[in-house]
Motif scaffolding. Structure first.
Motif, PDB file in Angstrom:
ATOM      1  N   ASP A  94      24.824  75.046  84.677  1.00 37.18           N
ATOM      2  CA  ASP A  94      24.885  77.081  85.183  1.00 37.18           C
ATOM      3  C   ASP A  94      26.372  76.606  85.316  1.00 37.18           C
ATOM      4  OD1 ASP A  94      25.285  79.261  85.052  1.00 37.18           O
ATOM      5  OD2 ASP A  94      23.572  79.815  86.931  1.00 37.18           O
TER       6      ASP A  94
ATOM      7  N   ARG B  78      17.034  87.004  77.095  1.00 36.41           N
ATOM      8  CA  ARG B  78      18.171  85.190  76.923  1.00 36.41           C
ATOM      9  C   ARG B  78      19.537  85.129  76.685  1.00 36.41           C
ATOM     10  NH1 ARG B  78      13.525  80.402  77.929  1.00 36.41           N
ATOM     11  NH2 ARG B  78      12.305  81.257  79.559  1.00 36.41           N
TER      12      ARG B  78
ATOM     13  N   GLU C 255      21.902  84.140  79.604  1.00 35.46           N
ATOM     14  CA  GLU C 255      21.184  82.577  79.403  1.00 35.46           C
ATOM     15  C   GLU C 255      22.249  81.601  78.534  1.00 35.46           C
ATOM     16  OE1 GLU C 255      17.792  79.096  79.028  1.00 35.46           O
ATOM     17  OE2 GLU C 255      17.671  81.582  79.621  1.00 35.46           O
TER      18      GLU C 255
ATOM     19  N   LYS D  42      25.268  79.673  77.630  1.00 27.82           N
ATOM     20  CA  LYS D  42      25.203  77.948  77.911  1.00 27.82           C
ATOM     21  C   LYS D  42      25.925  77.348  76.406  1.00 27.82           C
ATOM     22  CE  LYS D  42      21.857  75.208  75.290  1.00 27.82           C
ATOM     23  NZ  LYS D  42      19.728  74.866  74.310  1.00 27.82           N
TER      24      LYS D  42
END
Length: 505
Positions: free
Chosen positions: A51, A433, A436, A440
């Motif tokens: 993260d 997601r 997320e 990434k």
């Protein structure tokens, strides 16, 4: 010393003292930053947790022990008293292209042992002003800073022959794009010796960027990051804007490249109304070579500039909230408020130079190229900078390199190609997601730390390692030059002048 003047006066030796002074001033003006510069990409912190730590983005990236240094590290003789002739250049394009072209012109003059005539800025066709070099840059500082490298004059002097003065007419040449050094030492030099002066036009991207000579590359950095200082009124106005922004805490700057010329160039039309598409297609037809462009194909490979909403969604995914203060450097956004509204709903604290500074001085000094120069300086000194479309002929290109040189200042560089399928999925209703997936992708990008330059990344975007050094370097080529390098250069220059006077007498 103010931060703004410190940028201009930062010594190019890479000495510990100079860097300590710069960092000290930065810490005083940015006391909201962490006392300890966290290692943004260390395995035991950021990547291990998969993260991004928001508080670390507000600090400079980890330097890895590197510091900026563009001083010569090998024998670098001063320019000889007699040169092969005069070199004139016309620097076309916007601020980025012009700064790169000026740096290339100085290097070309050094390569050919030529006297450089103060570069001409083709401001009229691009910016609709005619301020020129004198109106944007500090000429005296430019000539003085480069006195160890090249001879510079403001105009070609008249040639006196048989008691009569005659003006030297420069022979006009069109250099090949990304011309190798050999072109300058053969064809260009031959014409210079024949005519006494040559005029190279246009001069955007007319000298190869990748040159296997670190000293030549360091000369480019001396020009770009030290010699090219904006005029005092531009520096003063920029400083005023930065001070007002900093009074309320840290700020991020974004170059929102969602303007007609870039959208037309990219061929990204389908998100616009039929009337807007006509405007874009007409602009493209008039300014760019014909090319088959299919929006869906262009979008899928990341060739379209990010929309303002997409910029906002990326920042939200990284953890920035609606209290984030953002300075926008941009021209007139195509499509207007329709595209800005979603972005403003996510980040309402948006500023530009007009909203921060309301003085008459601002109105007088932010037209055309000067306005771009003010935006450049405010972005240079921001805590975080985010370009939305960086390329070889873009405002952000040079700025990214300058921020790297000015202490590895944090940049957020979206990978448009990798992000494209994520945004396309979101538009088609697949939002699970989403944030997320964005994080990434962003974890794999560079946030301003030293990194290897890989094509197509420009030297002007990343001058590491040529223009950086280490005090405890494993490789001798990376070792910082001695602290007295300026004294050495001065001694060499004085010795040349003495030898010339002795020859004349």
């Amino acid at each position: 010393m103010s931060t703004m003047l410190l940028v201009a006066e930062l010594g190019f030796t890479g000495s510990t003292g100079g860097m300590a002074q710069r960092q000290g001033t930065s810490n005083v003006q940015s006391n909201y930053r962490s006392e300890v510069r966290s290692k943004l990409f260390s395995p035991d912190s950021l990547l291990a947790e998969n993260d991004i730590r928001l508080e670390e983005l507000w600090s400079n990236a980890d330097s890895g022990g590197w510091r900026p240094s563009s001083a010569p590290r090998t024998n670098w003789p001063p320019p000889p008293s007699k040169t092969n002739g005069y070199l004139r250049v016309r620097c076309n394009g916007g601020l980025n292209q012009q700064r790169s072209a000026i740096s290339n012109a100085v290097l070309a003059a050094r390569i050919m042992n030529a006297t450089l005539v103060l570069p001409e800025l083709d401001a009229n066709s691009f910016w609709h002003d005619d301020s020129g070099f004198h109106g944007i840059y500090d000429v005296e500082h430019f000539i003085k800073t480069l006195r160890y490298d090249v001879k510079i004059v403001e105009s070609i002097p008249e040639n006196e022959k048989n008691g009569k003065k005659k003006k030297i007419k420069a022979f006009q040449l069109r250099p090949p794009r990304d011309a190798p050094i050999s072109w300058y030492t053969t064809e260009a030099l031959k014409k210079m010796k024949e005519h006494g002066a040559i005029y190279l036009t246009p001069f955007s991207h007319r000298l190869a960027e990748e040159i296997d000579n670190p000293e030549y590359q360091r000369l480019r950095c001396r020009v770009n990051y030290h010699a090219l200082r904006f005029k005092p009124h531009i520096m003063k106005l920029s400083q005023s804007i930065v001070d007002k922004l900093r009074a309320q805490g840290p700020y991020m700057s974004i170059h929102l490249r969602f303007e007609m010329d870039m959208l037309a160039f990219a061929g990204c039309f389908d998100i616009f109304t039929p009337e807007e598409q006509k405007i874009l297609k007409k602009y493209r037809q008039e300014n760019f070579a014909p090319k088959r462009l299919v929006y869906n194909e262009r979008r899928a490979i990341g060739k379209c500039p990010l929309t303002p909403e997409e910029v906002g969604l990326i920042l939200r995914a990284l953890g920035f909230d609606n209290s984030t203060r953002i300075y926008l450097a941009a021209g007139e956004l195509f499509g207007g408020e329709r595209f800005m509204k979603p972005f403003r709903s996510l980040f309402p604290r948006l500023e530009n130079h007009s909203s921060v500074e309301h003085s008459e001085e601002l109105v007088e000094n932010t037209r055309g190229l000067a306005g771009s120069a003010v935006d450049y300086m405010v972005c240079l000194l921001s805590d975080i900078f985010m370009p939305t479309y960086d390329g070889p002929s873009n405002f952000a290109n040079n700025l990214l390199g300058h921020r790297l040189y000015y202490g590895f200042r944090t940049t957020i560089r979206p990978d448009r190609k990798a992000l494209a399928p994520i945004f396309i999925d979101r538009e088609n209703g697949r939002t699970v997601r989403f944030e997320e997936a964005v994080r990434k992708v962003m974890l794999k990008t560079n946030f301003g730390e030293p990194h290897k330059r890989v094509s197509p990344e420009s030297f002007y975007t990343n001058s590491w390692p040529e223009c950086f050094c280490q005090t405890s370097a494993a490789n001798p080529a990376d070792k910082c030059p001695p602290n007295d390098i300026l004294n050495i250069l001065i001694d060499e220059l004085e010795k040349t002048a003495t030898d010339t006077n002795s020859t004349i007498s």
